[in-house]
Write a protein that holds these residues in place. Sequence first.
Motif, PDB file in Angstrom:
ATOM      1  N   PRO A 330      33.570  43.723  41.440  1.00 29.22           N
ATOM      2  CA  PRO A 330      34.030  42.466  42.039  1.00 29.22           C
ATOM      3  C   PRO A 330      35.147  41.769  41.259  1.00 29.22           C
ATOM      4  O   PRO A 330      35.817  40.886  41.780  1.00 29.22           O
ATOM      5  N   PHE A 331      35.321  42.161  39.985  1.00 28.85           N
ATOM      6  CA  PHE A 331      36.322  41.511  39.136  1.00 28.85           C
ATOM      7  C   PHE A 331      37.627  42.299  39.064  1.00 28.85           C
ATOM      8  O   PHE A 331      38.507  41.976  38.263  1.00 28.85           O
ATOM      9  N   LEU A 332      37.774  43.317  39.898  1.00 30.38           N
ATOM     10  CA  LEU A 332      38.972  44.156  39.848  1.00 30.38           C
ATOM     11  C   LEU A 332      40.275  43.374  39.996  1.00 30.38           C
ATOM     12  O   LEU A 332      41.235  43.647  39.277  1.00 30.38           O
ATOM     13  N   PRO A 333      40.372  42.395  40.921  1.00 28.18           N
ATOM     14  CA  PRO A 333      41.639  41.649  41.032  1.00 28.18           C
ATOM     15  C   PRO A 333      42.045  40.953  39.738  1.00 28.18           C
ATOM     16  O   PRO A 333      43.218  40.969  39.358  1.00 28.18           O
ATOM     17  N   VAL A 334      41.067  40.360  39.051  1.00 27.71           N
ATOM     18  CA  VAL A 334      41.375  39.678  37.785  1.00 27.71           C
ATOM     19  C   VAL A 334      41.775  40.703  36.725  1.00 27.71           C
ATOM     20  O   VAL A 334      42.718  40.492  35.951  1.00 27.71           O
ATOM     21  N   ILE A 335      41.068  41.831  36.697  1.00 27.04           N
ATOM     22  CA  ILE A 335      41.400  42.895  35.754  1.00 27.04           C
ATOM     23  C   ILE A 335      42.813  43.401  36.003  1.00 27.04           C
ATOM     24  O   ILE A 335      43.601  43.601  35.069  1.00 27.04           O
ATOM     25  N   VAL A 336      43.150  43.596  37.285  1.00 26.19           N
ATOM     26  CA  VAL A 336      44.484  44.075  37.652  1.00 26.19           C
ATOM     27  C   VAL A 336      45.552  43.055  37.262  1.00 26.19           C
ATOM     28  O   VAL A 336      46.634  43.420  36.794  1.00 26.19           O
ATOM     29  N   ALA A 337      45.263  41.760  37.452  1.00 28.57           N
ATOM     30  CA  ALA A 337      46.236  40.714  37.125  1.00 28.57           C
ATOM     31  C   ALA A 337      46.656  40.804  35.666  1.00 28.57           C
ATOM     32  O   ALA A 337      47.846  40.700  35.339  1.00 28.57           O
ATOM     33  N   TRP A 415      54.257  32.779  25.232  1.00 30.53           N
ATOM     34  CA  TRP A 415      54.533  31.889  26.358  1.00 30.53           C
ATOM     35  C   TRP A 415      54.457  32.664  27.683  1.00 30.53           C
ATOM     36  O   TRP A 415      53.988  32.134  28.691  1.00 30.53           O
ATOM     37  N   ALA A 416      54.912  33.918  27.657  1.00 30.84           N
ATOM     38  CA  ALA A 416      54.832  34.753  28.860  1.00 30.84           C
ATOM     39  C   ALA A 416      53.375  35.042  29.219  1.00 30.84           C
ATOM     40  O   ALA A 416      52.993  35.019  30.393  1.00 30.84           O
ATOM     41  N   LEU A 417      52.551  35.296  28.188  1.00 25.45           N
ATOM     42  CA  LEU A 417      51.128  35.521  28.429  1.00 25.45           C
ATOM     43  C   LEU A 417      50.477  34.253  28.981  1.00 25.45           C
ATOM     44  O   LEU A 417      49.571  34.323  29.820  1.00 25.45           O
ATOM     45  N   GLY A 418      50.956  33.105  28.531  1.00 20.31           N
ATOM     46  CA  GLY A 418      50.472  31.836  29.082  1.00 20.31           C
ATOM     47  C   GLY A 418      50.787  31.718  30.562  1.00 20.31           C
ATOM     48  O   GLY A 418      49.964  31.231  31.356  1.00 20.31           O
ATOM     49  N   THR A 419      51.979  32.172  30.964  1.00 17.90           N
ATOM     50  CA  THR A 419      52.356  32.152  32.386  1.00 17.90           C
ATOM     51  C   THR A 419      51.405  33.019  33.198  1.00 17.90           C
ATOM     52  O   THR A 419      50.953  32.623  34.283  1.00 17.90           O
ATOM     53  N   VAL A 420      51.105  34.214  32.686  1.00 16.96           N
ATOM     54  CA  VAL A 420      50.173  35.123  33.369  1.00 16.96           C
ATOM     55  C   VAL A 420      48.803  34.465  33.521  1.00 16.96           C
ATOM     56  O   VAL A 420      48.193  34.516  34.591  1.00 16.96           O
ATOM     57  N   THR A 421      48.333  33.818  32.466  1.00 19.18           N
ATOM     58  CA  THR A 421      47.014  33.169  32.494  1.00 19.18           C
ATOM     59  C   THR A 421      46.979  32.016  33.493  1.00 19.18           C
ATOM     60  O   THR A 421      46.037  31.893  34.284  1.00 19.18           O
ATOM     61  N   VAL A 422      48.005  31.181  33.468  1.00 24.17           N
ATOM     62  CA  VAL A 422      48.063  30.041  34.392  1.00 24.17           C
ATOM     63  C   VAL A 422      48.079  30.523  35.839  1.00 24.17           C
ATOM     64  O   VAL A 422      47.344  29.993  36.695  1.00 24.17           O
ATOM     65  N   MET A 423      48.877  31.531  36.140  1.00 25.15           N
ATOM     66  CA  MET A 423      48.961  32.020  37.516  1.00 25.15           C
ATOM     67  C   MET A 423      47.677  32.733  37.945  1.00 25.15           C
ATOM     68  O   MET A 423      47.281  32.661  39.110  1.00 25.15           O
ATOM     69  N   THR A 424      47.014  33.417  37.011  1.00 24.49           N
ATOM     70  CA  THR A 424      45.741  34.068  37.337  1.00 24.49           C
ATOM     71  C   THR A 424      44.687  33.026  37.692  1.00 24.49           C
ATOM     72  O   THR A 424      43.969  33.158  38.689  1.00 24.49           O
ATOM     73  N   ILE A 425      44.588  31.986  36.874  1.00 26.45           N
ATOM     74  CA  ILE A 425      43.624  30.906  37.142  1.00 26.45           C
ATOM     75  C   ILE A 425      43.936  30.234  38.472  1.00 26.45           C
ATOM     76  O   ILE A 425      43.042  29.977  39.288  1.00 26.45           O
ATOM     77  N   ALA A 426      45.219  29.964  38.721  1.00 26.92           N
ATOM     78  CA  ALA A 426      45.630  29.331  39.976  1.00 26.92           C
ATOM     79  C   ALA A 426      45.275  30.217  41.161  1.00 26.92           C
ATOM     80  O   ALA A 426      44.799  29.733  42.208  1.00 26.92           O
ATOM     81  N   ALA A 427      45.519  31.517  41.025  1.00 25.53           N
ATOM     82  CA  ALA A 427      45.230  32.457  42.114  1.00 25.53           C
ATOM     83  C   ALA A 427      43.743  32.496  42.436  1.00 25.53           C
ATOM     84  O   ALA A 427      43.342  32.582  43.609  1.00 25.53           O
ATOM     85  N   ILE A 428      42.904  32.417  41.395  1.00 19.65           N
ATOM     86  CA  ILE A 428      41.461  32.428  41.612  1.00 19.65           C
ATOM     87  C   ILE A 428      41.018  31.129  42.288  1.00 19.65           C
ATOM     88  O   ILE A 428      40.255  31.143  43.269  1.00 19.65           O
ATOM     89  N   ILE A 429      41.486  29.996  41.781  1.00 13.71           N
ATOM     90  CA  ILE A 429      41.109  28.700  42.356  1.00 13.71           C
ATOM     91  C   ILE A 429      41.550  28.573  43.800  1.00 13.71           C
ATOM     92  O   ILE A 429      40.822  28.061  44.654  1.00 13.71           O
ATOM     93  N   LEU A 430      42.752  29.055  44.108  1.00 16.53           N
ATOM     94  CA  LEU A 430      43.291  28.950  45.466  1.00 16.53           C
ATOM     95  C   LEU A 430      42.771  30.044  46.405  1.00 16.53           C
ATOM     96  O   LEU A 430      43.093  30.052  47.583  1.00 16.53           O
ATOM     97  N   GLY A 431      41.990  30.970  45.854  1.00 21.16           N
ATOM     98  CA  GLY A 431      41.441  32.033  46.700  1.00 21.16           C
ATOM     99  C   GLY A 431      42.423  33.116  47.046  1.00 21.16           C
ATOM    100  O   GLY A 431      42.201  33.894  47.980  1.00 21.16           O
ATOM    101  N   VAL A 432      43.526  33.183  46.298  1.00 25.91           N
ATOM    102  CA  VAL A 432      44.545  34.213  46.572  1.00 25.91           C
ATOM    103  C   VAL A 432      44.057  35.565  46.077  1.00 25.91           C
ATOM    104  O   VAL A 432      44.352  36.598  46.681  1.00 25.91           O
ATOM    105  N   ILE A 433      43.307  35.566  44.965  1.00 22.37           N
ATOM    106  CA  ILE A 433      42.614  36.777  44.507  1.00 22.37           C
ATOM    107  C   ILE A 433      41.168  36.414  44.255  1.00 22.37           C
ATOM    108  O   ILE A 433      40.845  35.234  44.071  1.00 22.37           O
TER     109      ILE A 433
END
Length: 433
Positions: A330-337, A415-433
């Motif tokens: 069930p966590f594959l999308p987050v792993i892939v991100a 800072w780039a890793l921070g961008t990845v983390t912020v977008m991953t969290i946003a994607a999960i909250i918004l239901g995109v992944i």
Amino acid sequence: MLSILGFSMIAVFMYLIMSKRLSALVAIMLVPIIFGVIGGFFTELGPMMQEGVEGIASTAIMILFAILYFGIMIDSGLFDPLISKILKIVKGDPLKIVVGTAILSMTVALDGDGTTTYIITVSALLPLYKRLGMNKIILATVAMLSMGVMNMTPWGGASAMAMASLNLDASELFLPMIPVMGFGLIWVLVVAFILGKGERKRLGVVEIQHDHKNSEANSELAATTVSRDYRRPKLVWFNFILTIVLMASLIIDFMSLTILFMIAFAIALLVNYPDLKDQQDRIAVHSKNALAVVSIVIAAGIFTGIMSGTKMIDAMAITLVSFIPESFGPFLPVIVAYASAPFTFFMSNNAFYFGVLPIIAQAADAYGISAAEIGRASLIGQPIHVLSPLVAAAHLLIGLVGTDFGDLQRFAVKWALGTVTVMTIAAIILGVI
């Protein structure tokens, strides 16, 4: 046997690309054909390839006209007032300069081309960085962070490849990612503020009188080497409104992205360059970039057609699923991100999106996770990808700024890793992944 054949094909494909034995364009067509013949599918390859190419034709057309459209916008000078305004506002305040760098690079990166983004941003702002003694690595870092987010647009490369390899359209893959990208851009502004505040503390604010002539010179220098004859300053508002209408239409999704870009390009070309010779010149200038991207997307149709038609992708997915612990499914999308960041850093986008992503997507299907969801997750690692030495535009940026690649990577990676983390969290909250 199909699974072994498929993984062998991926390994050979990735080796040939990464070792530069073959170009991605040649490898993505010839490698699957050879392995299809080895697998005994010689008489069936024609229809498989035809179906694969037809499946991504619409995506390829959309990318072609998107590149041409944004090329026309840059040529006509749509971004020149923004450059001039930023230079006038920031003056000698390091904080404003770094934030202005972020805003400018985000805007120019709309065309999805790192080369254009870096040329315009650096040529417009590097003189200020030098005059104030600011850290030039900050200029490169902010430009790269902006490009890392904007590279997720369908015409930027990564999304196009994901759509082609998973046989998705932009409404399925890209449109849900727009708010996620928004959070990514907000993070880039936050980073710019933090870095700019540090530079202000180190250097203070220097009073620089705005020189209109120098501003114009910088603006012209930033104009991607386009002759002033092609500038259309009187049409800036028309071009701005046309672009806003286009972006709004993309979000509303009342018409296919392909048709929207075709219509917008036709209007932009006709209004800005009514003379037929000028139209031909502008198309010729941007055809090189367009051909490079579109040709690889069309060629990918052969790759995906053979992978699907021979059922290699299904066999590989079954093998991959057998190695994934049930609890991880069930966590594959987050792993892939997160995994897409190192994957696309150490290998080209071509190798990842055409070689690895389809296998992961097929494996995720066993857990009820859609290919679109996996495709969206795979885009989130792009802020790390743009730091890769495999990206040609990154070498251009290094040359323009005059810094060392290793120094830039060490400074920018967190800072780039921070961008990845912020977008991953946003994607999960918004239901995109």
